[in-house]
Write a protein that holds these residues in place. Structure first.
Motif, short mmCIF file in Angstrom:
data_model
loop_
_atom_site.label_atom_id
_atom_site.label_comp_id
_atom_site.label_asym_id
_atom_site.label_seq_id
_atom_site.Cartn_x
_atom_site.Cartn_y
_atom_site.Cartn_z
N PRO A 313 0.81 -1.19 0.07
CA PRO A 313 0.05 0.26 -0.01
C PRO A 313 0.72 1.41 0.04
N PRO A 314 0.37 2.43 -0.65
CA PRO A 314 1.09 3.54 -0.52
C PRO A 314 1.59 3.96 0.88
N THR A 315 2.80 4.67 1.21
CA THR A 315 3.33 5.12 2.25
C THR A 315 3.30 6.47 2.31
N ARG A 316 3.46 7.01 3.59
CA ARG A 316 3.95 8.92 3.72
C ARG A 316 4.66 8.88 2.88
N GLU A 317 5.94 8.32 2.63
CA GLU A 317 7.11 8.70 1.71
C GLU A 317 6.60 8.54 0.30
N ASP A 318 5.72 7.72 0.00
CA ASP A 318 5.12 7.72 -1.46
C ASP A 318 4.51 8.89 -1.73
N LEU A 319 3.52 9.39 -0.67
CA LEU A 319 2.39 10.38 -0.98
C LEU A 319 3.49 11.73 -1.02
N GLU A 320 4.52 11.76 -0.13
CA GLU A 320 5.21 13.09 -0.26
C GLU A 320 6.07 13.05 -1.69
N LEU A 321 6.53 11.92 -2.06
CA LEU A 321 7.19 11.96 -3.25
C LEU A 321 6.38 12.59 -4.41
N ALA A 322 5.31 11.71 -4.37
CA ALA A 322 3.98 12.36 -5.54
C ALA A 322 4.07 13.82 -5.47
N GLN A 323 3.88 14.51 -4.28
CA GLN A 323 3.67 15.94 -4.11
C GLN A 323 4.72 16.53 -4.65
N ARG A 324 5.88 16.20 -4.37
CA ARG A 324 6.95 16.96 -5.00
C ARG A 324 7.05 16.67 -6.50
N CYS A 325 6.73 15.73 -7.07
CA CYS A 325 6.33 15.64 -8.45
C CYS A 325 5.26 16.54 -9.38
N ALA A 326 4.34 17.01 -8.57
CA ALA A 326 3.26 17.58 -9.07
C ALA A 326 3.81 18.83 -9.81
N GLY A 327 3.25 19.02 -10.99
CA GLY A 327 3.71 20.03 -11.97
C GLY A 327 5.11 19.63 -12.84
N ARG A 328 5.66 18.68 -12.52
CA ARG A 328 6.99 18.51 -13.08
C ARG A 328 6.72 17.25 -14.19
N PRO A 329 7.73 17.43 -15.03
CA PRO A 329 7.63 16.24 -16.31
C PRO A 329 8.01 14.99 -15.47
N ALA A 330 6.68 14.19 -15.11
CA ALA A 330 7.10 13.01 -14.13
C ALA A 330 6.22 11.75 -14.61
N ILE A 331 6.45 10.57 -14.47
CA ILE A 331 5.70 9.67 -14.77
C ILE A 331 5.91 8.78 -13.77
N ALA A 332 4.55 8.37 -13.23
CA ALA A 332 4.65 7.13 -12.16
C ALA A 332 4.70 5.73 -12.63
N LEU A 333 5.83 5.04 -12.32
CA LEU A 333 5.77 3.71 -12.34
C LEU A 333 5.47 2.61 -11.37
N VAL A 334 4.33 2.14 -11.34
CA VAL A 334 3.90 1.15 -10.27
C VAL A 334 4.57 -0.29 -10.54
N ASN A 335 5.66 -0.44 -9.77
CA ASN A 335 6.47 -1.78 -10.13
C ASN A 335 5.85 -2.81 -9.81
N LYS A 336 6.42 -4.14 -9.87
CA LYS A 336 6.00 -5.27 -9.64
C LYS A 336 4.59 -5.87 -10.03
N GLU A 337 4.37 -5.59 -11.47
CA GLU A 337 3.02 -5.93 -11.65
C GLU A 337 2.83 -7.52 -11.75
N ASP A 338 3.76 -8.07 -11.74
CA ASP A 338 3.87 -9.52 -11.80
C ASP A 338 3.41 -9.96 -10.35
N LYS A 339 3.48 -9.23 -9.45
CA LYS A 339 2.71 -9.70 -8.04
C LYS A 339 1.29 -9.04 -7.85
N PRO A 340 0.47 -9.39 -6.74
CA PRO A 340 -0.65 -8.97 -6.35
C PRO A 340 -0.77 -7.48 -6.05
N THR A 341 -1.60 -6.87 -6.64
CA THR A 341 -1.33 -5.19 -6.46
C THR A 341 -2.27 -4.66 -5.32
#
Length: 456
Positions: A313-341
Motif C-alpha cells: 500500500p502507499p506510504t507517507r514517503e510515497d505520498l510526499e514523493l508524489a507531491q514533489r513531482c506535481a507540476g513536473r515532467p514526471a511519470i509514475a511507474l507502479v512496479n512489480k506488476e507480476d505480484k498481487p497489486t
C-alpha cells in the motif's frame, strides 16, 4: 577571405584507420606542397585541380614518415570558401600530430575552435543557423536528433524564418509608405489583410517556440532522475534501461546510498539517468546525505521516473514523493506488476502526467517506458525534417520576434494607429535578422562558435 592559412586535425583523437589534417586559406597548396610528395613525380601539388586526389608520402625535413592521400578543393568551391587541402594519413595521435607540426613549420597557423565553420560563415558558404547546426549534427546521439540538425544544416530553419521576414517586409513597406508619404495617396492597409499577415507570422513563430523543448531533448538528451522508496525497484529499472547490471540490486534497504549515473539511449532520446538513494527516514548520516542528494536531483531533472512498489500500500514517503513531482515532467511507474497489486494508484495519479503499471524485470517494460517518455516530452510528434530552433540564442530571438508581432496585433486591434504597428513590425524584423545572423554582432558570432571543436 581570411589572411592566414590554418591547419588542424579534423578527425577524432585516438587510433583509427585514417586521420585527416585540414588546411584552409590562400597558402593551403603552398603548405601542402612542402609536406606532401605525390607518388607520381609528374604530378604537382600546385597544379592540382579542385575535387581531385593524389596518393603520395608525407615528409618533414626531408624524412618520409607516412603515406596517404591529399584531397584538393579550389576556392570558392570548398567548405570554407577558401583553397582547402585535406591530408589523410594513418590514424593515431603520433602520426597525425606530426603532420600538423609539419604543416605549421611550413607556414600554417593552428586553427581555433570552430574556425573552419566560422570562415564558411564569413565567406557566405553557410548562414549562422546552418553553422550552429554543424555542432548539433556532430553531437547528435539519436537518429531524430541528427535529422533535426541536418534539416537545419540544409537550410530548413533559414527558409522558414526567411518566409516570415518576407511577409513582414512587404507589410512594413506598405506601412512605411502610408505613414511617411500621405501625399502620395497610398492606400491604407485593409484591417483584415493586416491581421491575416500578422496572425500567420505569429502562428509560425509560436509553433517553432513550442517545439523548442522537444527538439532540444532530441539533440541533447535529458537528465532523468529515478526516485522512490527503498526496494521499489529503482536500481532494477536503471539496469533494465542500461542493458547491463550498472547498479547493485539487493533486498537490503539503503543499498544505493549515492546517486548512480548512467547515459542510455531510449528510443530516439538519450537519457542521462540518475539512480538515487531510497527515500525514507534514517539515522544513518551517509544514507541521509544520499537522500538529500536524491531530492536535489529530482528538483534539477528534466524528467522524473518515480518508482512505487505495487505490492505494498502507499506510504507517507510515497505520498510526499508524489507531491514533489506535481507540476513536473514526471511519470509514475507502479512496479512489480507480476505480484498481487496493493498500491492504490489513484492516490498519486493527480501528481503525474501518466501512471504506468510495469515490471522492471521484464524487457518489454523498456518499450513501454520509451513510448511514454516520447509522449510526455513531445518528441513523438516532432517532424525531424522540419525547421526547428536550436539553442538559447535562437530561442531568445524567436521570442522577441513573436512578442513584437503580438504587440503589432494588439496595436492594430486597439486602434493605436498604423505608425505604432509599424514600430512593432520593425522590432520583429530586427529580431529575425539577429536569429539568421544578418545583423549579428561580433559578440554573437563569438558565442555561436565558442562551443565548437578544433578542426571543425
Amino acid at each position: 577571405m581570411q589572411e592566414t592559412t590554418i591547419a588542424a586535425i579534423a578527425t577524432a583523437p585516438g587510433a583509427g584507420g585514417i586521420a585527416v589534417v585540414r588546411l584552409s586559406g590562400a597558402e593551403s597548396y603552398a603548405v601542402a606542397e612542402k609536406v606532401f610528395l605525390p607518388a607520381n613525380a609528374a604530378k604537382k601539388v600546385r597544379e592540382a585541380k579542385g575535387y581531385t586526389a593524389l596518393f603520395g608520402n608525407f615528409v618533414e625535413k626531408g624524412e618520409t614518415f607516412d603515406e596517404g592521400v591529399a584531397l584538393f578543393f579550389r576556392a570558392p568551391h570548398s567548405y570554407t570558401g577558401e583553397d582547402v587541402v585535406e591530408l589523410s594519413c594513418h590514424g593515431g595521435n603520433a602520426v597525425a600530430q606530426r603532420l600538423v607540426e609539419a604543416c605549421l613549420a611550413a607556414g600554417a597557423q593552428p586553427a581555433a575552435p570552430g574556425e573552419y565553420t566560422r570562415r564558411a560563415f564569413l565567406n557566405g558558404k553557410l548562414g549562422l543557423t546552418q553553422a550552429e547546426a554543424v555542432m548539433d549534427l556532430i553531437s547528435a546521439d539519436g537518429r531524430q536528433g541528427a535529422a533535426l540538425a541536418n534539416a537545419a544544416l540544409t537550410g530548413a530553419l533559414a527558409k522558414k524564418i526567411g518566409a516570415q521576414k518576407e511577409a513582414l517586409t512587404a507589410l512594413q513597406a506598405h506601412l512605411a509608405a502610408w505613414v511617411d508619404f500621405p501625399e502620395e495617396d497610398v492606400p491604407e492597409l485593409e484591417p483584415q489583410q493586416l491581421r491575416r499577415v500578422l496572425e500567420g507570422v505569429y502562428r509560425e513563430l509560436d509553433t517553432l517556440i513550442r517545439n523548442y523543448s522537444a527538439g532540444t531533448v532530441l539533440r541533447e538528451g535529458v537528465d532523468c532522475a529515478i526516485v522512490g522508496r527503498p526496494n521499489a525497484g529503482k536500481s532494477t529499472l536503471l539496469n533494465l534501461l542500461a542493458g547491463f547490471d550498472r547498479a547493485i540490486v539487493t533486498p537490503v534497504a539503503g543499498t544505493t546510498r549515492d546517486v548512480v549515473e548512467q547515459a542510455v539511449q531510449l528510443g530516439d532520446i538519450r537519457l542521462n539517468l540518475f539512480d538515487t538513494a531510497g527515500l525514507r527516514q534514517t539515522q544513518d548520516a551517509i544514507e541521509a546525505e544520499g537522500i538529500r542528494r536524491s531530492w536535489k536531483k529530482l528538483e534539477e531533472a528534466g524528467l522524473i521516473l518515480a518508482v512505487f512498489d505495487g505490492s505494498e500500500p502507499p506510504t507517507r514517503e510515497d505520498l510526499e514523493l508524489a507531491q514533489r513531482c506535481a507540476g513536473r515532467p514526471a511519470i509514475a511507474l507502479v512496479n512489480k506488476e507480476d505480484k498481487p497489486t496493493r498500491f492504490d494508484a489513484e492516490l498519486v495519479a493527480p501528481c503525474f502526467a501518466m501512471v504506468l503499471p510495469v515490471c522492471c524485470q521484464e524487457e518489454g517494460t523498456r518499450k513501454v517506458i520509451a513510448a511514454a517518455v516520447a509522449r510526455l516530452l513531445g518528441t513523438s510528434s516532432i517532424d525531424p525534417h522540419a525547421a526547428s530552433l536550436s539553442g538559447q540564442r535562437q530561442l531568445s530571438a524567436a521570442l522577441r520576434a513573436r512578442d513584437a508581432v503580438a504587440g503589432a496585433l494588439e496595436g492594430a486591434q486597439s486602434g493605436f494607429g498604423l505608425d505604432a504597428v509599424s514600430v512593432c513590425v520593425d522590432d520583429a524584423l530586427d529580431a529575425l535578422c539577429q536569429l539568421t545572423g544578418e545583423n549579428a554582432s561580433e559578440a554573437v558570432i563569438e558565442q555561436v562558435f565558442e562551443r565548437f571543436c578544433v578542426g571543425k
